[in-house]
Scaffold this motif. Sequence first.
Motif, PDB file in Angstrom:
ATOM      1  N   ILE A  78      -3.557   4.939  -2.768  1.00  0.00           N
ATOM      2  CA  ILE A  78      -2.065   4.414  -2.264  1.00  0.00           C
ATOM      3  C   ILE A  78      -2.136   4.771  -0.467  1.00  0.00           C
ATOM      4  CG2 ILE A  78       0.312   4.463  -1.866  1.00  0.00           C
ATOM      5  CD1 ILE A  78       0.266   4.808  -4.999  1.00  0.00           C
ATOM      6  N   LYS A  79      -2.569   5.944  -0.299  1.00  0.00           N
ATOM      7  CA  LYS A  79      -2.303   6.401   1.300  1.00  0.00           C
ATOM      8  C   LYS A  79      -3.522   5.746   1.925  1.00  0.00           C
ATOM      9  CE  LYS A  79      -1.576  10.368   3.832  1.00  0.00           C
ATOM     10  NZ  LYS A  79      -1.423  11.691   3.874  1.00  0.00           N
ATOM     11  N   HIS A  80      -4.899   5.749   1.365  1.00  0.00           N
ATOM     12  CA  HIS A  80      -5.970   5.598   2.234  1.00  0.00           C
ATOM     13  C   HIS A  80      -6.333   3.992   2.058  1.00  0.00           C
ATOM     14  CE1 HIS A  80      -6.333   9.341   3.963  1.00  0.00           C
ATOM     15  NE2 HIS A  80      -5.850   9.964   2.734  1.00  0.00           N
ATOM     16  N   MET A  81      -6.470   3.680   0.648  1.00  0.00           N
ATOM     17  CA  MET A  81      -7.148   2.304   0.538  1.00  0.00           C
ATOM     18  C   MET A  81      -6.017   1.148   0.674  1.00  0.00           C
ATOM     19  SD  MET A  81      -9.438   2.949  -2.760  1.00  0.00           S
ATOM     20  CE  MET A  81     -10.082   1.215  -2.719  1.00  0.00           C
ATOM     21  N   LEU A  82      -4.748   1.103   0.136  1.00  0.00           N
ATOM     22  CA  LEU A  82      -3.904   0.138   0.257  1.00  0.00           C
ATOM     23  C   LEU A  82      -3.098   0.151   1.623  1.00  0.00           C
ATOM     24  CD1 LEU A  82      -2.540   0.146  -3.479  1.00  0.00           C
ATOM     25  CD2 LEU A  82      -4.437  -1.187  -2.415  1.00  0.00           C
ATOM     26  N   PHE A  83      -2.639   1.238   2.082  1.00  0.00           N
ATOM     27  CA  PHE A  83      -1.819   1.247   3.288  1.00  0.00           C
ATOM     28  C   PHE A  83      -2.637   2.042   4.317  1.00  0.00           C
ATOM     29  CE2 PHE A  83       1.262   0.766  -0.116  1.00  0.00           C
ATOM     30  CZ  PHE A  83       1.984  -0.405   0.485  1.00  0.00           C
ATOM     31  N   GLY A  84      -3.821   2.462   4.308  1.00  0.00           N
ATOM     32  CA  GLY A  84      -4.271   3.064   5.501  1.00  0.00           C
ATOM     33  C   GLY A  84      -5.085   2.323   6.209  1.00  0.00           C
ATOM     34  N   ILE A  85      -5.583   1.101   5.750  1.00  0.00           N
ATOM     35  CA  ILE A  85      -6.054   0.327   6.757  1.00  0.00           C
ATOM     36  C   ILE A  85      -5.290  -0.967   7.136  1.00  0.00           C
ATOM     37  CG2 ILE A  85      -8.218  -1.322   6.655  1.00  0.00           C
ATOM     38  CD1 ILE A  85      -9.402   0.321   4.413  1.00  0.00           C
ATOM     39  N   LYS A  86      -5.091  -1.219   8.432  1.00  0.00           N
ATOM     40  CA  LYS A  86      -4.388  -2.079   8.926  1.00  0.00           C
ATOM     41  C   LYS A  86      -4.389  -3.400   8.147  1.00  0.00           C
ATOM     42  CE  LYS A  86      -4.565  -2.220  13.422  1.00  0.00           C
ATOM     43  NZ  LYS A  86      -4.200  -2.079  14.805  1.00  0.00           N
ATOM     44  N   GLY A  87      -5.633  -3.805   8.062  1.00  0.00           N
ATOM     45  CA  GLY A  87      -5.904  -5.127   7.327  1.00  0.00           C
ATOM     46  C   GLY A  87      -5.550  -5.097   5.763  1.00  0.00           C
ATOM     47  N   ASN A  88      -5.178  -4.276   5.101  1.00  0.00           N
ATOM     48  CA  ASN A  88      -4.760  -4.235   3.925  1.00  0.00           C
ATOM     49  C   ASN A  88      -3.377  -4.245   3.642  1.00  0.00           C
ATOM     50  OD1 ASN A  88      -7.739  -3.969   3.381  1.00  0.00           O
ATOM     51  ND2 ASN A  88      -7.731  -2.278   2.416  1.00  0.00           N
ATOM     52  N   ILE A  89      -2.652  -4.039   4.737  1.00  0.00           N
ATOM     53  CA  ILE A  89      -1.263  -3.644   4.262  1.00  0.00           C
ATOM     54  C   ILE A  89      -0.482  -4.992   3.879  1.00  0.00           C
ATOM     55  CG2 ILE A  89       0.890  -3.144   5.707  1.00  0.00           C
ATOM     56  CD1 ILE A  89      -0.494  -1.031   7.029  1.00  0.00           C
ATOM     57  N   ALA A  90      -0.710  -6.054   4.722  1.00  0.00           N
ATOM     58  CA  ALA A  90      -0.018  -7.596   4.457  1.00  0.00           C
ATOM     59  C   ALA A  90      -0.685  -7.907   3.163  1.00  0.00           C
ATOM     60  CB  ALA A  90      -0.547  -8.402   5.793  1.00  0.00           C
ATOM     61  N   PRO A  91      -1.795  -7.715   2.754  1.00  0.00           N
ATOM     62  CA  PRO A  91      -2.461  -8.563   1.221  1.00  0.00           C
ATOM     63  C   PRO A  91      -1.496  -7.584   0.479  1.00  0.00           C
ATOM     64  CG  PRO A  91      -4.103  -8.379   2.827  1.00  0.00           C
ATOM     65  CD  PRO A  91      -2.984  -7.780   3.516  1.00  0.00           C
ATOM     66  N   THR A  92      -1.609  -6.469   0.430  1.00  0.00           N
ATOM     67  CA  THR A  92      -1.034  -5.499  -0.367  1.00  0.00           C
ATOM     68  C   THR A  92       0.478  -5.910  -0.761  1.00  0.00           C
ATOM     69  OG1 THR A  92      -2.383  -3.433   0.113  1.00  0.00           O
ATOM     70  CG2 THR A  92      -0.512  -2.951  -1.106  1.00  0.00           C
ATOM     71  N   LEU A  93       1.231  -6.027   0.478  1.00  0.00           N
ATOM     72  CA  LEU A  93       2.679  -6.527   0.352  1.00  0.00           C
ATOM     73  C   LEU A  93       2.535  -7.766  -0.244  1.00  0.00           C
ATOM     74  CD1 LEU A  93       4.309  -5.560   3.464  1.00  0.00           C
ATOM     75  CD2 LEU A  93       4.536  -4.322   1.474  1.00  0.00           C
ATOM     76  N   SER A  94       1.947  -8.790  -0.100  1.00  0.00           N
ATOM     77  CA  SER A  94       1.846  -9.958  -0.728  1.00  0.00           C
ATOM     78  C   SER A  94       1.609 -10.032  -2.298  1.00  0.00           C
ATOM     79  CB  SER A  94       0.883 -10.819  -0.189  1.00  0.00           C
ATOM     80  OG  SER A  94       0.870 -11.168   1.253  1.00  0.00           O
ATOM     81  N   LEU A  95       0.687  -8.985  -2.634  1.00  0.00           N
ATOM     82  CA  LEU A  95       0.445  -9.037  -3.992  1.00  0.00           C
ATOM     83  C   LEU A  95       1.610  -8.190  -4.740  1.00  0.00           C
ATOM     84  CD1 LEU A  95      -1.880  -9.139  -6.279  1.00  0.00           C
ATOM     85  CD2 LEU A  95      -2.398  -6.754  -5.515  1.00  0.00           C
ATOM     86  N   SER A  96       2.144  -7.406  -3.903  1.00  0.00           N
ATOM     87  CA  SER A  96       3.394  -6.788  -4.776  1.00  0.00           C
ATOM     88  C   SER A  96       4.488  -7.774  -5.055  1.00  0.00           C
ATOM     89  CB  SER A  96       4.038  -5.604  -3.620  1.00  0.00           C
ATOM     90  OG  SER A  96       4.563  -5.957  -2.589  1.00  0.00           O
TER      91      SER A  96
END
Length: 106
Positions: free
Chosen positions: A42-60
């Motif tokens: 959660i901390k490093h892979m999903l929300f730790g990289i700026k490029g992963n935050i928007a796709p993670t929110l979209s998937l959620s």
Amino acid sequence: MRFDQVRYGFLLGLVVPALGVLGYATLIATSLRPELELGFVIKHMLFGIKGNIAPTLSLSLLADVVLFFYLDRKRMLKAMRGVVGAMLAYGAVIVLLLLLWGRSFM
């Protein structure tokens, strides 16, 4: 019905995607990458990289879709409106993130 209110649906629509992210991270940590801990995912892979935050929110938001259809089966139309409002709020945040940080993840 007591829970058939727009604000109840809106609050559920804001909370349920967090549970969706938790479920997705649990899937990654247990099945796909068992050597990683849940907190690290959660901390490093999903929300730790700026490029992963928007796709993670979209998937959620898929969790919100499940909630929407559950409320549809229960005939809670006002709560469904709240869920749609929460989804639009998440969509605005996602678009804002894409405008601020670009689309480096595509």
